[in-house]
Scaffold this motif. Structure first.
Motif, PDB file in Angstrom:
ATOM      1  N   GLU A   1      25.058 115.149  48.699  1.00 39.78           N
ATOM      2  CA  GLU A   1      24.579 114.533  47.458  1.00 39.78           C
ATOM      3  C   GLU A   1      25.556 113.445  47.000  1.00 39.78           C
ATOM      4  OE1 GLU A   1      23.669 115.752  42.800  1.00 39.78           O
ATOM      5  OE2 GLU A   1      24.431 117.264  44.200  1.00 39.78           O
TER       6      GLU A   1
ATOM      7  N   CYS B   1      25.085 110.395  49.164  1.00 36.60           N
ATOM      8  CA  CYS B   1      23.837 109.702  48.828  1.00 36.60           C
ATOM      9  C   CYS B   1      23.951 108.930  47.511  1.00 36.60           C
ATOM     10  CB  CYS B   1      22.680 110.700  48.765  1.00 36.60           C
ATOM     11  SG  CYS B   1      22.269 111.442  50.360  1.00 36.60           S
TER      12      CYS B   1
ATOM     13  N   CYS C   1      18.157 104.210  48.503  1.00 38.67           N
ATOM     14  CA  CYS C   1      17.961 105.584  48.040  1.00 38.67           C
ATOM     15  C   CYS C   1      17.574 106.473  49.220  1.00 38.67           C
ATOM     16  CB  CYS C   1      16.864 105.621  46.974  1.00 38.67           C
ATOM     17  SG  CYS C   1      16.598 107.255  46.277  1.00 38.67           S
TER      18      CYS C   1
ATOM     19  N   THR D   1      17.682 110.876  50.521  1.00 39.74           N
ATOM     20  CA  THR D   1      17.616 112.216  49.939  1.00 39.74           C
ATOM     21  C   THR D   1      18.615 113.134  50.620  1.00 39.74           C
ATOM     22  OG1 THR D   1      15.258 111.862  49.575  1.00 39.74           O
ATOM     23  CG2 THR D   1      16.069 114.133  49.391  1.00 39.74           C
TER      24      THR D   1
END
Length: 201
Positions: free
Chosen positions: A145, A148, A158, A160
């Motif tokens: 996370e 990202c 962007c 995931t």
């Protein structure tokens, strides 16, 4: 398979799906799809269709798009040539983008990715340096996370985090698509990754 090899696949139950948003033309945002059951007991099949029929009510546009998807212009129809031209153009563009993105992943340090084989997503494994893992933990984020979010902030790209899909402890992934037009953004991704790895080396 059942017709080509009688007896071999008689016990196989297969469900096939197709949707307008995830199909080759990729009309993202529109909701319309179908599924097919093969090899299911007739009573089980009837119950599944009954259950599904209770909960579905696709919008009219979705229904129209499904109709066009399963019954495209036939040879000899006035729009056939234009349809084939546009369809081929979209397909070739997706192939180009998927190859460019996959080749970038092959070049990137600590990244492994299977060849694109048909989906509009790639799901590379990424080795995140220990210092970046620690930094992510300081911020209360999972390492994938954190990667990202840093990518989004630096490039506007962007992706995931793989942790949203389930992954083995200590392994990190991210899911990305190649639907964005062009391939210039692939170089931005590579440049970010190189800087990220150097920062936390």
């Amino acid at each position: 398979m059942q017709k080509a090899s009688p007896g071999v696949y008689d016990e196989v139950e297969l469900v096939s799906f197709q949707s307008v948003s995830k199909g080759m033309v990729g009309e993202c945002g529109h909701r319309g799809a179908y599924f097919e059951l093969v090899g299911f007991d007739q009573e089980v099949q009837a119950q599944i269709y009954k259950l599904i029929s209770i909960g579905i009510c696709p919008p009219v546009i979705g229904q129209c798009l499904v109709e066009m998807m399963v019954n495209p212009p036939a040879p000899g129809s006035p729009s056939y040539q234009l349809y084939q031209q546009e369809y081929s153009s979209i397909f070739q563009s997706l192939v180009l983008r998927s190859r460019a993105l996959h080749e970038a992943f092959v070049r990137m340090e600590g990244v492994e990715c299977q060849d694109p084989l048909g989906a509009m997503y790639l799901f590379p494994t990424i080795t995140i340096p220990t210092a970046a893992v620690e930094k992510a933990q300081e911020e209360g984020r999972r390492p994938d996370e954190y990667y990202c979010m840093r990518l989004l902030e630096a490039t506007g790209i962007c992706v995931t985090p793989g942790s949203g899909f389930g992954q083995r402890e200590g392994e990190w992934h991210f899911r990305t698509t190649f639907l964005a037009p062009g391939v210039d953004w692939v170089a931005r991704l590579e440049k970010f990754h190189e800087g990220f790895m150097n920062e936390f080396r």
